[in-house]
Design a protein around this motif. Structure first.
Motif, PDB file in Angstrom:
ATOM      1  N   GLY A   2       0.808  -1.214   0.000  1.00 57.46           N
ATOM      2  CA  GLY A   2       0.000   0.000   0.000  1.00 57.46           C
ATOM      3  C   GLY A   2       0.839   1.260   0.000  1.00 57.46           C
ATOM      4  O   GLY A   2       2.051   1.221   0.134  1.00 57.46           O
ATOM      5  N   GLU A   3       0.140   2.350  -0.161  1.00 57.68           N
ATOM      6  CA  GLU A   3       0.830   3.640  -0.164  1.00 57.68           C
ATOM      7  C   GLU A   3       1.315   3.991   1.236  1.00 57.68           C
ATOM      8  O   GLU A   3       0.747   3.563   2.228  1.00 57.68           O
ATOM      9  CB  GLU A   3      -0.120   4.710  -0.687  1.00 57.68           C
ATOM     10  CG  GLU A   3      -0.553   4.423  -2.114  1.00 57.68           C
ATOM     11  CD  GLU A   3      -1.036   5.672  -2.807  1.00 57.68           C
ATOM     12  OE1 GLU A   3      -0.541   6.760  -2.501  1.00 57.68           O
ATOM     13  OE2 GLU A   3      -1.908   5.527  -3.666  1.00 57.68           O
ATOM     14  N   SER A   6       0.933   9.160   5.400  1.00 50.23           N
ATOM     15  CA  SER A   6       1.307  10.573   5.400  1.00 50.23           C
ATOM     16  C   SER A   6       0.685  11.233   6.625  1.00 50.23           C
ATOM     17  O   SER A   6      -0.511  11.078   6.875  1.00 50.23           O
ATOM     18  CB  SER A   6       0.797  11.245   4.126  1.00 50.23           C
ATOM     19  OG  SER A   6       1.000  12.638   4.185  1.00 50.23           O
ATOM     20  N   ARG A  63      -3.521   7.937   3.541  1.00 49.65           N
ATOM     21  CA  ARG A  63      -2.809   7.143   2.542  1.00 49.65           C
ATOM     22  C   ARG A  63      -3.452   7.441   1.198  1.00 49.65           C
ATOM     23  O   ARG A  63      -4.672   7.427   1.088  1.00 49.65           O
ATOM     24  CB  ARG A  63      -2.950   5.647   2.816  1.00 49.65           C
ATOM     25  CG  ARG A  63      -2.202   5.158   4.005  1.00 49.65           C
ATOM     26  CD  ARG A  63      -2.348   3.633   4.117  1.00 49.65           C
ATOM     27  NE  ARG A  63      -1.810   3.165   5.373  1.00 49.65           N
ATOM     28  CZ  ARG A  63      -0.523   2.948   5.616  1.00 49.65           C
ATOM     29  NH1 ARG A  63       0.355   3.166   4.668  1.00 49.65           N
ATOM     30  NH2 ARG A  63      -0.119   2.530   6.785  1.00 49.65           N
ATOM     31  N   GLY A  64      -2.623   7.694   0.216  1.00 51.19           N
ATOM     32  CA  GLY A  64      -3.180   7.975  -1.108  1.00 51.19           C
ATOM     33  C   GLY A  64      -4.066   9.204  -1.065  1.00 51.19           C
ATOM     34  O   GLY A  64      -3.669  10.262  -0.598  1.00 51.19           O
TER      35      GLY A  64
END
Length: 86
Positions: A2-3, A6, A63-64
């Motif tokens: 997965g990303e 952040s 995320r993303g």
């Protein structure tokens, strides 16, 4: 895979709650970026537009393209969102 997670901490100099959040993230080895609103009313304007508040800390976690924000003070509020996003 997965990303990457952040995390953005909106904070100001001398803010005890902001430092508490940053220390917690460091202890959990969670990387984060800081947006310092000290002497930057334009950055507080952004918070007001996005969240209806001008205070800090505000934490954005995601995320993303999926992000959640923590606008309530206290580590338990941060932990709830981290569990949902991680």
């Amino acid at each position: 895979m997965g990303e990457a997670l952040s995390v953005v901490v909106w904070s100001k100099q001398g803010c005890h709650y902001c430092e508490e959040v940053k220390q917690y993230l460091k202890e959990k080895e969670i990387a984060y970026q800081t947006v310092d609103v000290t002497n930057h009313d334009d950055r507080r304007d952004i918070l007001e537009i996005k969240y209806g508040v001008r205070y800090v800390p505000i934490i954005e976690i995601g995320r993303g393209s999926v992000y959640e924000s923590v606008t309530e003070i206290g580590i338990p509020n941060l932990e709830k969102v981290l569990k949902r996003v991680q």
